[in-house]
Design a protein around this motif. Structure first.
Motif, short mmCIF file in Angstrom:
data_model
loop_
_atom_site.label_atom_id
_atom_site.label_comp_id
_atom_site.label_asym_id
_atom_site.label_seq_id
_atom_site.Cartn_x
_atom_site.Cartn_y
_atom_site.Cartn_z
N VAL A 313 9.72 -6.27 4.99
CA VAL A 313 8.80 -5.79 6.02
C VAL A 313 8.29 -7.01 6.77
O VAL A 313 7.92 -8.01 6.16
CB VAL A 313 7.62 -5.00 5.41
CG1 VAL A 313 6.60 -4.64 6.48
CG2 VAL A 313 8.12 -3.74 4.72
N ARG A 320 5.70 -3.46 13.83
CA ARG A 320 6.06 -3.65 12.42
C ARG A 320 7.53 -3.31 12.22
O ARG A 320 7.95 -2.18 12.48
CB ARG A 320 5.17 -2.74 11.57
CG ARG A 320 5.27 -2.90 10.08
CD ARG A 320 4.24 -1.98 9.44
NE ARG A 320 4.14 -2.14 8.01
CZ ARG A 320 4.84 -1.43 7.13
NH1 ARG A 320 5.71 -0.53 7.56
NH2 ARG A 320 4.68 -1.63 5.83
N THR A 322 10.66 -2.71 9.73
CA THR A 322 10.99 -2.34 8.36
C THR A 322 12.50 -2.44 8.21
O THR A 322 13.24 -1.71 8.87
CB THR A 322 10.51 -0.91 8.04
OG1 THR A 322 9.11 -0.81 8.31
CG2 THR A 322 10.76 -0.57 6.59
N SER A 378 3.65 2.83 6.58
CA SER A 378 3.20 2.59 5.20
C SER A 378 4.31 2.16 4.25
O SER A 378 4.02 1.80 3.12
CB SER A 378 2.53 3.84 4.64
OG SER A 378 3.44 4.92 4.61
N ARG A 380 6.80 0.03 2.15
CA ARG A 380 6.73 -1.33 1.63
C ARG A 380 8.09 -1.77 1.12
O ARG A 380 8.98 -0.95 0.91
CB ARG A 380 5.71 -1.42 0.49
CG ARG A 380 4.30 -0.98 0.86
CD ARG A 380 3.63 -2.00 1.77
NE ARG A 380 2.23 -1.67 2.02
CZ ARG A 380 1.80 -0.98 3.05
NH1 ARG A 380 2.68 -0.51 3.94
NH2 ARG A 380 0.52 -0.74 3.22
N SER A 383 10.39 0.42 -1.20
CA SER A 383 10.26 1.86 -0.97
C SER A 383 11.62 2.50 -0.72
O SER A 383 12.51 1.89 -0.11
CB SER A 383 9.36 2.13 0.25
OG SER A 383 8.04 1.69 0.03
N ALA A 424 -4.00 -9.17 3.41
CA ALA A 424 -3.35 -7.90 3.04
C ALA A 424 -1.99 -7.78 3.72
O ALA A 424 -1.02 -7.30 3.13
CB ALA A 424 -4.25 -6.73 3.43
N ARG A 425 -1.92 -8.26 4.97
CA ARG A 425 -0.64 -8.20 5.69
C ARG A 425 0.38 -9.16 5.07
O ARG A 425 1.56 -8.85 4.96
CB ARG A 425 -0.87 -8.56 7.16
CG ARG A 425 0.35 -8.32 8.04
CD ARG A 425 0.00 -8.55 9.50
NE ARG A 425 -1.05 -7.65 9.93
CZ ARG A 425 -1.71 -7.78 11.08
NH1 ARG A 425 -1.43 -8.78 11.90
NH2 ARG A 425 -2.64 -6.91 11.41
N GLU A 428 1.73 -7.60 2.03
CA GLU A 428 2.61 -6.48 2.40
C GLU A 428 4.01 -7.00 2.76
O GLU A 428 5.02 -6.43 2.38
CB GLU A 428 2.01 -5.75 3.60
CG GLU A 428 2.85 -4.61 4.14
CD GLU A 428 2.24 -4.00 5.38
OE1 GLU A 428 2.99 -3.69 6.32
OE2 GLU A 428 1.00 -3.85 5.42
N GLU A 429 4.06 -8.12 3.48
CA GLU A 429 5.35 -8.70 3.87
C GLU A 429 6.04 -9.37 2.69
O GLU A 429 7.27 -9.38 2.62
CB GLU A 429 5.14 -9.72 5.00
CG GLU A 429 4.68 -9.12 6.30
CD GLU A 429 4.63 -10.15 7.41
OE1 GLU A 429 5.11 -11.27 7.21
OE2 GLU A 429 4.09 -9.84 8.48
N PRO A 431 5.83 -9.29 -1.36
CA PRO A 431 5.21 -8.74 -2.57
C PRO A 431 4.97 -9.77 -3.67
O PRO A 431 4.23 -9.50 -4.61
CB PRO A 431 6.23 -7.69 -3.03
CG PRO A 431 7.02 -7.34 -1.81
CD PRO A 431 7.08 -8.61 -1.02
#
Length: 680
Positions: A313, A320, A322, A378, A380, A383, A424-425, A428-429, A431
Motif C-alpha cells: 500500500v 492511495r 493498493t 481500508s 492493508r 488483505s 499511522a500512515r 499502514e504502508e 506493516p
C-alpha cells in the motif's frame, strides 16, 4: 485444427533478489533498456534509475522500497519487482515473494554468496519460488565464476547448473559462450545487442568439457534426460532446455548465467532464460485459501471467481495505491470487491499498470496480473480481495517482530495530531513498523527492523509530511525467558460480587524451552473440562505479553496444566482464562527469569591492514568472532554482536578504515543479556 493458446503462458511474475550492492537495480534497469521499455540507461550512482525513484533511495544509493515494472520480451509480458537488499527491509522482500512465481538471484562475481543473499534465498525457499542465478560484475578485478558457483553450492545447497562460459576475464570480459547451443555472444563497448559468433578456438575445448559436465549433471537429476543420455550418450539442446526448465520449476536445481549489468553484457540471455525456465501463472499450483474453516483452491483462470492478495500500500499525492496480485478471475474498473478479512466491501475506482512511479490506466486485470488500484480505503498489506458472492481468505505474508525502537515527538505542540496521523500512515504502508504509546512515559514509540529502517521512516516524516520531529536514541526490544522453572504453582481465582460469580482453580508447571511457547495439559479424570483447558491456554498466552523483569514479551517456556477444580455454577471459560493469565503471571515471578537481547551476525569487509583494529573494536562491543577469510586483497570477518552495540558502528568503522570498510548484519535471534543491562 487450431488450438487456442492460453495468454497466461506468456506471463512471468518475477522478482530480483540479492545482497545490497550486488547490482539488482542495475540489472532491472538494463532489463528495461533491453526490452525497449526505457530508451536511456539510468545509473544508481547518478540517481537516474527507474525503480529507485524515491528521493531517499537516490540519496543513499540503495533500494528501500519494492518497485514494480512491466516490460515485454519475445512475445511475453514480464511483471518485475525490484526488491531491497538491505536486511532492515527484509519484510518488503517477504511481501513481494508472497506474490511472485519466480525470481532472479543476483550474486557478485567477486564476493559470491553474501549474508543477505543467503537470507533472501531462504525466504524464497519458504515460499517455494523457483529461481535462476545471475553472477554479476564479471568485469571486476578478482571476478571468478567458478568460485561464485562454489559458494552457491556450499552455502545455499542447490544443484547449480552453469549454462555459460565467460569470454575474457575481469576488465577483458566481453561475452559468454552459450553451452546449450555452443555459440558465443559478444558485446562491443557501448553495444546494445550481442553479436552471435562461433566459439573462440581457445575456448572450444573448455566449452565442450563444460557442456559434457552440464549434460551429466542434468542426467543425474532428470529421469527423461537420463533415458536419452543412456541411449545416445549425449543430450540434444532441446532435451537439455526442457530438463533445465523442469528442474528449475521443481526447485531441484538452479540455472546459472553470468554477465556485467553495468556494461550491458549478459542481459539478453538472462531474459531468454526467464522466458525459457521460470514458470508462468499456469505452471504454479493453484492458490489455496480458506472460507469458514474449509480449505479451497482457485485456479489461475480469468473466468473463475475473483481473488487477489494485497502486497503493498502506498499513499501518493494523487491518492492511495493498493498493489494486487490477481490469482483468479477478472477485476474491472468500477467493480465492488470484498475485503475477506474485515468483511467490508469497497469500489475499485481505477486500475493501473505500474511502471515504478509512473502508471498507465487499464480497463481490467485478469488472473496472473500484478496491478495497482485506486479507490480502496481500508485494504492493508496482506488483505484478500475477492468477489462478494464467493469469499476466500488467502494466507497473508508474514510480519517480523521489530527489534529497535525510538521515541518520536513533534517539535511543535500544534503538530501532535498531524504526527499521529502520519505515523499511522507509515505503519499502514509498512506493516513491519509498529507505533505504540509507552504506558510509563506517555511517549510515542516507533519500532522497526533496524537503525536504517527507522532513519528512513523518520526522514519520510520530514520530507513527505513536512513535519519537524525530535527523535530519541535507539533502543533494542528485549525479551524475557525462564532460566529455572517452578512446579505445582497454584492459582485459585474466586470472585463473588452479586449474581453469578467466578471460580477457577489451576495448578501450573513452568519450565524452560529452547524457543517459543508450548502449552500442555496433564489433567486426568476430567477435573478440568476441555473447553476450560483451552481457556487456560488462552489466558497463559495473554500473560506472555509482559514479563516480570521489565514488561517485555516472554518466550522460551513450556506450561503444563497438571490439575484444577471447577464449581458447578460459578466456573466459566472467562474465569479459567483469567486464572490462566493471573496464574502464569504469578508463576513467572516465582521463576528465575533471564533478560534476552537481540543479536546479529555481522560480516565486516576491511583492508587487511585494518583487521587488528576491527577485531579489537568488535571485542569491545561484546562481539564473538566466528571466522575470518581473505578475499581479493581484503579481509572478511564474521562475528556475532548484540544489536544494541551496533548503533553508530558504520561511522566508527569508516573512521577506522579511512572509509574503505563496510559491514552487513542479519538477525540471528536472542541471547542472554549481561546482568548490568537495564531491563527497560
Amino acid at each position: 485444427m487450431r488450438t487456442d493458446v492460453n495468454p497466461l503462458t506468456a506471463v512471468r511474475n518475477l522478482g530480483i533478489l540479492a545482497h545490497v550492492d550486488a547490482g539488482k537495480t542495475t540489472v532491472t534497469e538494463r532489463i528495461l533498456y533491453a526490452t525497449g521499455t526505457i530508451h536511456r540507461r539510468g545509473e544508481v550512482h547518478d540517481g537516474t534509475t527507474v525503480t529507485d525513484f524515491d528521493p531517499q533511495e537516490r540519496d543513499r544509493g540503495i533500494t528501500i522500497f519494492a518497485a514494480a515494472v512491466s516490460c515485454g520480451w519475445d512475445g511475453h509480458r514480464i511483471n518485475l519487482i525490484d526488491t531491497p537488499g538491505h536486511v532492515d527491509f527484509a519484510d518488503e522482500v517477504e511481501r513481494s515473494l508472497r506474490v511472485l512465481d519466480g525470481a532472479i538471484a543476483v550474486f557478485d562475481a567477486v564476493a559470491g554468496v553474501e549474508p543477505q543473499s543467503e537470507s533472501v534465498w531462504r525466504q524464497a525457499d519458504r515460499h517455494g519460488v523457483p529461481r535462476i542465478a545471475f553472477v554479476n560484475k564479471m568485469d571486476r578485478a578478482g571476478a571468478d565464476l567458478d568460485t561464485a558457483v562454489a559458494s552457491i553450492r556450499e552455502r545455499l545447497h542447490p544443484a547449480p547448473l552453469v549454462v555459460q562460459l565467460p569470454v575474457g576475464t575481469e576488465d577483458g570480459f566481453t561475452g559468454v559462450v552459450d553451452l546449450l547451443r555452443l555459440r558465443a555472444l559478444v558485446w562491443s563497448d557501448g553495444g546494445a545487442t550481442a553479436e552471435v559468433v562461433p566459439v573462440p578456438e581457445d575456448l572450444r575445448e573448455e566449452a565442450l568439457r563444460r557442456r559434457r559436465l552440464l549434460e551429466e549433471a542434468v542426467a543425474e537429476l532428470h529421469p527423461g534426460a537420463l533415458e536419452e543420455f543412456v541411449e545416445r550418450e549425449t543430450l540434444s539442446a532441446g532435451t537439455l532446455a526442457g530438463a533445465l526448465r523442469d528442474l528449475t520449476r521443481s526447485g531441484d536445481a538452479v540455472v546459472v548465467l553470468c554477465g556485467s549489468a553495468y556494461r550491458n553484457r549478459g542481459i539478453e540471455p538472462l531474459l531468454d532464460a526467464v522466458v525459457a525456465y521460470l514458470p508462468s501463472p499456469l505452471d504454479v499450483p493453484a492458490v489455496r485459501g480458506t472460507h469458514d474453516g474449509t480449505a479451497q483452491e482457485r485456479a489461475a483462470d480469468p473466468r473463475a471467481p475473483f481473488a487477489a492478495l494485497v502486497f503493498k500500500v502506498n499513499a501518493t499525492p494523487t491518492g492511495r495505491l493498493t498493489y494486487l496480485r490477481v490469482y483468479s478471475g477478472t477485476i474491472e474498473k468500477g467493480d465492488t470487491v470484498l475485503d475477506a478479512g474485515t468483511r467490508r466491501t469497497e469500489r475499485v475506482g481505477r486500475i493501473l499498470r505500474v511502471q515504478a512511479d509512473r502508471h498507465a490506466r487499464v480497463d481490467h486485470a485478469v488472473a496472473g496480473d500484478i496491478v495497482a488500484v485506486v479507490g480502496l480505503k481500508s485494504a492493508r498489506a496482506g488483505s484478500t480481495l475477492c468477489a462478494p458472492g464467493t469469499p476466500l481468505v488467502l494466507e497473508p505474508p508474514g510480519v517480523t517482530e521489530p527489534v529497535v525502537s525510538v521515541a518520536v515527538e513533534a517539535r511543535r505542540f500544534t503538530d501532535a495530531d498531524r504526527l499521529a496521523s502520519a505515523l499511522a500512515r507509515l505503519a499502514e504502508e509498512d506493516p513491519s513498523l509498529v507505533v505504540r504509546t509507552d504506558p510509563e512515559t506517555g511517549q510515542t514509540v516507533l519500532s522497526g527492523m533496524g537503525e536504517l529502517h527507522l532513519e528512513v521512516a523518520v526522514e519520510k516524516l520530514r520530507l513527505v509530511q513536512r513535519l519537524e520531529v525530535n527523535v530519541g536514541r535507539p533502543r533494542v526490544s528485549h525479551r524475557e525467558t525462564v532460566g529455572r522453572g517452578v512446579s505445582g504453582f497454584v492459582l485459585r481465582h474466586v470472585k463473588q460480587d452479586g449474581g453469578a460469580g467466578q471460580f477457577a482453580h489451576v495448578v501450573l508447571d513452568v519450565e524452560p524451552l529452547q524457543d517459543g511457547f508450548e502449552f500442555r495439559s496433564a489433567v486426568v479424570g476430567g477435573r478440568v473440562p476441555q473447553e476450560y483447558v483451552r481457556a487456560v491456554e488462552a489466558g497463559c498466552r495473554d500473560a506472555l505479553a509482559e514479563g516480570p523483569l521489565g514488561g517485555h514479551p516472554v518466550t522460551g517456556l513450556r506450561v503444563t496444566l497438571t490439575d484444577g477444580a471447577t464449581h458447578v455454577k460459578d466456573s466459566s471459560e472467562t474465569a479459567f482464562r483469567t486464572a490462566g493469565r493471573l496464574g502464569l503471571r504469578e508463576a513467572l515471578r516465582a521463576c528465575a527469569m533471564l533478560l534476552l537481547e537481540p543479536v546479529v551476525e555481522v560480516t565486516v569487509t576491511v583492508p587487511e591492514d585494518a583487521v587488528g583494529g576491527v577485531l579489537g573494536d568488535l571485542a569491545a562491543r561484546r562481539g564473538r568472532v566466528s571466522g575470518s577469510a581473505a578475499r581479493g586483497g581484503s579481509a572478511v570477518v564474521t562475528a556475532t554482536v548484540p544489536l544494541a552495540e551496533l548503533f553508530g558502528y558504520a561511522t566508527r568503522l569508516r573512521s577506522r578504515t579511512q572509509g574503505r570498510g563496510t559491514f552487513t548484519a542479519r538477525p540471528t535471534g536472542y541471547a542472554p543479556a549481561p546482568a548490568a543491562t537495564p531491563a527497560r
